[in-house]
Scaffold this motif. Structure first.
Motif, PDB file in Angstrom:
ATOM      1  N   UNK A 180       0.812  -1.226   0.000  1.00 48.04           N
ATOM      2  CA  UNK A 180       0.000   0.000   0.000  1.00 48.04           C
ATOM      3  C   UNK A 180       0.845   1.276   0.000  1.00 48.04           C
ATOM      4  N   UNK A 181       1.625   1.437  -1.041  1.00 48.58           N
ATOM      5  CA  UNK A 181       2.520   2.590  -1.113  1.00 48.58           C
ATOM      6  C   UNK A 181       1.753   3.901  -1.208  1.00 48.58           C
ATOM      7  N   UNK A 182       0.651   3.864  -1.925  1.00 50.65           N
ATOM      8  CA  UNK A 182      -0.161   5.074  -2.112  1.00 50.65           C
ATOM      9  C   UNK A 182      -1.636   4.726  -1.949  1.00 50.65           C
ATOM     10  N   UNK A 183      -2.001   4.339  -0.745  1.00 51.49           N
ATOM     11  CA  UNK A 183      -3.384   3.948  -0.487  1.00 51.49           C
ATOM     12  C   UNK A 183      -4.296   5.164  -0.655  1.00 51.49           C
ATOM     13  N   UNK A 184      -5.284   5.091  -1.558  1.00 56.43           N
ATOM     14  CA  UNK A 184      -6.167   6.240  -1.779  1.00 56.43           C
ATOM     15  C   UNK A 184      -7.066   6.544  -0.589  1.00 56.43           C
ATOM     16  N   UNK A 185      -7.144   5.633   0.375  1.00 53.13           N
ATOM     17  CA  UNK A 185      -7.980   5.855   1.551  1.00 53.13           C
ATOM     18  C   UNK A 185      -7.191   6.344   2.760  1.00 53.13           C
ATOM     19  N   UNK A 186      -5.886   6.509   2.630  1.00 53.65           N
ATOM     20  CA  UNK A 186      -5.066   6.925   3.766  1.00 53.65           C
ATOM     21  C   UNK A 186      -5.346   8.379   4.133  1.00 53.65           C
ATOM     22  N   UNK A 187      -5.369   8.672   5.425  1.00 50.79           N
ATOM     23  CA  UNK A 187      -5.555  10.035   5.895  1.00 50.79           C
ATOM     24  C   UNK A 187      -4.318  10.847   5.531  1.00 50.79           C
ATOM     25  N   UNK A 188      -4.531  12.092   5.063  1.00 56.84           N
ATOM     26  CA  UNK A 188      -3.458  12.941   4.560  1.00 56.84           C
ATOM     27  C   UNK A 188      -3.320  14.210   5.385  1.00 56.84           C
ATOM     28  N   UNK A 189      -2.101  14.696   5.507  1.00 54.96           N
ATOM     29  CA  UNK A 189      -1.882  16.001   6.121  1.00 54.96           C
ATOM     30  C   UNK A 189      -2.247  17.113   5.142  1.00 54.96           C
ATOM     31  N   UNK A 190      -1.769  17.018   3.899  1.00 54.10           N
ATOM     32  CA  UNK A 190      -2.170  17.962   2.845  1.00 54.10           C
ATOM     33  C   UNK A 190      -3.350  17.331   2.121  1.00 54.10           C
ATOM     34  N   UNK A 191      -4.547  17.821   2.409  1.00 49.28           N
ATOM     35  CA  UNK A 191      -5.756  17.170   1.890  1.00 49.28           C
ATOM     36  C   UNK A 191      -6.507  18.040   0.880  1.00 49.28           C
ATOM     37  N   UNK A 192      -5.794  18.967   0.246  1.00 51.08           N
ATOM     38  CA  UNK A 192      -6.453  19.843  -0.722  1.00 51.08           C
ATOM     39  C   UNK A 192      -6.333  19.335  -2.155  1.00 51.08           C
ATOM     40  N   UNK A 193      -5.871  18.087  -2.315  1.00 49.82           N
ATOM     41  CA  UNK A 193      -5.750  17.508  -3.642  1.00 49.82           C
ATOM     42  C   UNK A 193      -4.389  17.680  -4.284  1.00 49.82           C
ATOM     43  N   UNK A 194      -3.502  18.461  -3.661  1.00 47.20           N
ATOM     44  CA  UNK A 194      -2.170  18.652  -4.208  1.00 47.20           C
ATOM     45  C   UNK A 194      -1.386  17.349  -4.130  1.00 47.20           C
ATOM     46  N   UNK A 195      -0.649  17.036  -5.180  1.00 48.70           N
ATOM     47  CA  UNK A 195       0.113  15.790  -5.242  1.00 48.70           C
ATOM     48  C   UNK A 195       1.605  16.088  -5.271  1.00 48.70           C
ATOM     49  N   UNK A 196       2.372  15.221  -4.571  1.00 46.44           N
ATOM     50  CA  UNK A 196       3.827  15.355  -4.521  1.00 46.44           C
ATOM     51  C   UNK A 196       4.448  13.984  -4.773  1.00 46.44           C
ATOM     52  N   UNK A 197       4.572  13.595  -6.029  1.00 50.46           N
ATOM     53  CA  UNK A 197       5.078  12.245  -6.341  1.00 50.46           C
ATOM     54  C   UNK A 197       6.513  12.042  -5.853  1.00 50.46           C
ATOM     55  N   UNK A 198       6.730  10.944  -5.147  1.00 48.24           N
ATOM     56  CA  UNK A 198       8.065  10.602  -4.672  1.00 48.24           C
ATOM     57  C   UNK A 198       8.091   9.141  -4.251  1.00 48.24           C
ATOM     58  N   UNK A 199       9.153   8.442  -4.633  1.00 45.08           N
ATOM     59  CA  UNK A 199       9.448   7.078  -4.190  1.00 45.08           C
ATOM     60  C   UNK A 199       8.347   6.085  -4.528  1.00 45.08           C
TER      61      UNK A 199
END
Length: 946
Positions: free
Chosen positions: A321-340
């Motif tokens: 689950x590297x990028x679980x779409x259901x995980x709670x986020x700190x930045x939750x405004x839809x901005x994406x920061x692809x890494x690793x």
């Protein structure tokens, strides 16, 4: 300055008359240091206007003379200000429900700048250009200097007053020499075995890091090393004065370093290299991230062996689950920061041959206590394994311990709650935040205020590296951090060789380095100890050994396609343990940090993996720091990669351990979002998790749901945000987030067994009341829903086994649980923080269970598991498995759920959960109520700005 000796009497029984005689002797030895006047610096405007508060239990004073220690052991007395923040911290458990802004200082310190004249307890002037004023309430040092050198000298002097013994401990921990310094107790062995392998530096390595900062970081680097030298000079000044005056920490007597009668003995001078050693412990423990790729590879292989390569990989990825779409986020405004993230087609991956992996031995030549006199690697004692979480024949394998750069289970317990001024009663942002650095006596951090040329801040710093405030407040802003844990550590696969061209074996100590057969560097620490007054452990010794390569330290050996290899762990901050000093210098500089943007720039100069949070009167903001390496295209950071030029970090220079790093804009950051929460959860979309567990259910959900509700209602205050934090701190994550689905499965048919139905009703009542682990009344030491809590504690590991093990099979289930433990309840003695540590529910299979149960119930699931496991996807069969394990759990008595330990009798539920400060010196502390809460915490709201 003389010690601040005991005023806070505690109950205790008198010991032999000899103790009283020693007390009298010790009292006669106390001397008062001379006091000289000092110039007064210009006053500083405090824009918080009484709306900044903080707390650091058990107390600010972490030094104790021999008299203090003997008094504590004999009579239960405590040195002044060594425990006066403990009851206020503990009191929030019962007091948070009726909390108002006006009552905050019942549970927190007033964190205003300066000390009112009627609140001055003492004033010390170690030089004529600095004063250290301590307040009556908490004894916090307020350091004010008229020169930069004097200011930092005063900070070092105050650190000596409050943490001299602790700083000495930690410089020896960082060097892997704790047992030789403080005795061979199993806890001491565990600490040096935990930390030294992740930063096994020579003295030349330490000095090189000092010079790197001085010569590679420009004027700020030069200033930082000048400040550090002044700080060290201040520590040494107190060291000399306390030795001559005989008010030095009593632990030096108890460990045989100084004779109590003759005063013969020495406290070794502190040096700049000690700061690097201490920084390696602090940064590695709280600011690492990534690693664990060998264990990840083993679980992937197990999945592929069970299901075949294609399906097995799919199953493994669904748990990873590297990028679980259901995980709670700190930045939750839809901005994406692809890494690793996972590459489309991985290159350079080097999976081991099945069954070939062995962990690299750490301990050799153990003799005497806890040993076997063997002259070869031997297993660590069972007691040490249990106490420190050490596995694999005494080795500390990659991923097995907090701070190891592990992607498996890493300590990271801090939290943050911030609300934008658009949703507060005042129109100014409100923040409740702080680091969770574990409960120790004395605390690892110390409170201080530093005011001088170019420095203006109050807050906490780790003892021994306190030239600057690391988390706290400035004149018109405050900041804090949580451990981020993003992937800054990789595992490389070095092919072994022999210099004479013969066939290598797994034990070979040479490796191919860009085609050359290069020798590994052997680094060793030999420790020996004898019994002391403080530690009666029998005489013993052992040798720690690691092998270092140009790709990091060897952690495992294996074969890949039949060829012998070594797996190495390489983190970007290795050899750069203190470079982050530049960022902290900026955060303390009022001329640099003037708004959220300049704060983010300052935080970007901190190399360790942290989430940084900021609040002033206008803006709340966030920035994720860390030396994120730019990896070669196609490399999968979740798995071991070949140590070849094509797969190295881009721009990698092994001599300095430098590489190319992702730029500022690619790090998750935000300013002005409606609210922020962090509890070591996922930062933003696309920012791949460094390990298992950032899934559909995370303890950050406890904060997110409460804060989002407050924001929706509007009118948020400091008190209401503190209540949200405290409410989450008492809540059982399983009871709030998982029990509703478990009950839905169970109640899909009527429960016909009357006794079992009663159990189900007990759990449902507890859930409806908030699923909290809280006393029925203050001081009762009994939970309101004690039976429901006991049943859940007994049920969870059983139900997870029953839900997943039949479908996964023993081997794959075992491999996956090695990546991520199934549970971390407050009473658990396993996991990265161990028993009585406060922190809970960071690691567990909550997200896996949540997705699986919803799949069984036919509910929508984003990012589902590749298969449905409970009852093989059949609702009736799943229900039967849950009911069967629930019945078993209900029958387990409290004594079976909560075994006895050194602090609690079997069956004592409240005690099993309770927080107990781990003694790092001679003074102990009482147990307090469990809270899942930061150790140091601020509550801030700035009404004005410069």
């Amino acid at each position: 300055m003389p010690p601040r000796t005991g005023t806070s009497a505690r109950t205790g029984k008198s010991r032999a008359a000899t103790i009283a005689a020693v007390l009298a002797l010790g009292a006669s030895l106390l001397a008062t240091a001379p006091h000289a006047g000092a110039a007064e610096p210009d006053p500083v405007t405090d824009y918080c206007q009484g709306q900044c508060d903080d707390i650091l239990p058990p107390g600010e004073n972490g030094n104790a003379t021999l008299v203090d220690i003997l008094g504590n052991k004999a009579f239960g007395t405590h040195p002044a200000h060594s425990d006066d923040q403990l009851d206020r911290y503990d009191g929030l458990v019962a007091g948070h429900t009726g909390l108002t802004d006006q009552k905050l200082t019942d549970f927190f310190n007033d964190a205003s700048f300066g000390v009112a004249k009627n609140q001055v307890e003492s004033v010390t002037s170690p030089r004529n250009d600095v004063t250290i004023t301590r307040d009556k309430v908490s004894g916090v040092p307020h350091i004010k200097g008229t020169t930069r050198y004097g200011t930092e000298f005063g900070a070092g002097f105050a650190a000596g007053q409050d943490r001299l013994w602790l700083m000495d401990l930690f410089r020896h921990i960082g060097r892997g020499q704790l047992t030789s310094f403080a005795g061979g107790a199993l806890a001491n062995q565990g600490l040096e075995q935990q930390f030294w392998p992740q930063a096994p530096y020579t003295e030349a390595d330490l000095q090189a890091q000092v010079e790197y900062i001085r010569t590679h970081e420009g004027p700020r680097g030069e200033q930082a090393m000048a400040d550090a030298q002044a700080y060290v000079d201040g520590i040494n000044s107190y060291r000399d004065k306390s030795k001559k005056g005989r008010y030095f920490p009593g632990e030096y007597v108890l460990t045989g370093k100084i004779d109590a009668i003759t005063n013969i003995g020495e406290i070794q001078p502190f040096e700049l290299t000690d700061l690097i050693s201490i920084a390696s412990v602090v940064g590695g423990q709280f600011g690492g991230g990534g690693g664990g790729e060998v264990q990840a590879a083993l679980s992937l292989l197990s999945a592929q062996q069970k299901y075949g390569v294609a399906e097995g990989t799919k199953v493994w990825e669904s748990f990873r689950q590297r990028n679980d779409p259901e995980a709670v986020l700190t930045v939750h405004d839809g901005t994406s920061f692809p890494y690793a993230g996972k590459p489309g087609k991985a290159v350079g991956t080097a999976l081991p041959d099945p069954g070939s992996v062995t962990a690299e031995p750490l301990i050799h030549d153990r003799t005497g206590s806890a040993g076997t006199d063997a002259k070869a690697p031997v297993k660590a004692p069972a007691e040490l394994k249990k106490a420190q979480g050490i596995y694999d024949d005494g080795v500390i394998p990659e991923g097995s311990l907090p701070g190891s750069g592990s992607g498996a289970q890493k300590r990271g317990m801090s939290n943050a709650l911030l609300v934008s001024g658009r949703h507060t009663a005042s129109g100014n942002p409100v923040a409740v935040f702080g680091p969770q650095t574990g409960y120790f006596a004395p605390q690892l951090m110390m409170l201080q205020e530093i005011q001088g040329p170019g420095i203006s801040a109050r807050g906490v710093s780790f003892a021994g590296v306190g030239m600057y405030i690391q988390m706290g407040r400035g004149q018109d802003y405050a900041w804090s951090a949580t451990s981020a844990g993003q992937d800054i550590t990789d595992t490389y696969t070095v092919e072994l060789c022999e210099p004479d061209g013969s066939a290598p074996t797994k034990n070979s100590t040479h490796y191919l380095d860009h085609g050359d057969c290069a020798a590994m560097e052997k680094l060793e620490r030999t420790n020996s100890w004898s019994p002391t007054v403080a530690d009666s452990t029998a005489k013993g010794s052992y040798r720690m050994q690691v092998w270092r390569t140009g790709y990091g330290v060897v952690t495992h050996r294996a074969t890949v396609d039949g060829k012998p290899v070594a797996y190495t762990s390489l983190r970007t901050t290795y050899r750069h343990e203190a470079d982050s000093i530049i960022g902290f210098q900026m955060l303390n500089d009022p001329s640099y940090v003037t708004d959220s943007a300049s704060f983010q720039k300052a935080a970007s100069n901190i190399d360790y993996a942290f989430n940084w949070f900021y609040a002033d009167s206008r803006t709340a903001a966030f920035y994720n720091s860390g030396m994120n390496p730019v990896r070669a295209p196609g490399v999968d950071p979740a798995l071991p990669v070949k140590a070849e030029k094509a797969y190295e970090w881009q721009g990698y220079d092994p001599a300095a351990n430098t590489a190319d790093y992702t730029p500022f804009a690619e790090h998750p950051h935000s300013s002005g979002q409606d609210y922020y929460v962090s509890w070591n959860n996922k930062q933003a979309q696309g920012y791949a998790s460094a390990g298992f567990g950032l899934s559909a259910v995370h303890r950050a959900d406890l904060l997110d749901e409460r804060v989002s509700k407050l924001v929706e209602e509007g009118g948020v205050t400091r008190a209401s945000l503190t209540r949200a934090m405290a409410d989450a701190a008492l809540t059982d994550l399983r009871g709030e987030q998982l029990l509703p689905e478990l009950l839905k499965v169970i109640r899909s048919q009527p429960v016909t067994d009357p006794e079992l139905n009663t159990v189900v009703q007990q759990l449902d009542s507890w859930r409806a009341a908030g699923a909290q682990r809280k006393e029925s009344s203050p001081g009762s030491h009994a939970y309101t829903y004690a039976d429901a809590v006991r049943i859940m504690d007994a049920w969870w590991p059983k139900l997870i086994d029953a839900e997943f093990k039949p479908g996964l099979g023993d081997d794959l289930y075992g491999a996956l649980t090695a990546n991520l433990a199934t549970d971390e309840s407050p009473a658990a003695s396993h996991g990265p923080s161990g028993a009585h540590s406060g922190s809970a529910f960071q690691y567990g299979w909550w997200g896996f269970a949540d997705k699986d149960l919803r799949q069984v119930l036919g509910q929508p699931v984003k990012g589902p598991l590749a298969r449905t496991y409970c009852g093989n996807g059949d609702l009736s069969s799943c229900r039967a498995a849950l009911l069967s394990t629930l019945k078993q759990a209900a029958a387990v008595p409290a004594a079976g759920v909560y075994p006895a330990d050194d602090n609690c009798k079997a069956g004592e539920q409240w005690c099993a959960d309770s927080i107990i400060h781990r003694a790092l010196g001679g003074i102990g502390q009482k147990a307090i109520h469990w809270q899942n809460r930061p150790t140091y915490q601020q509550v801030v709201e700035f009404p004005a700005h410069r």
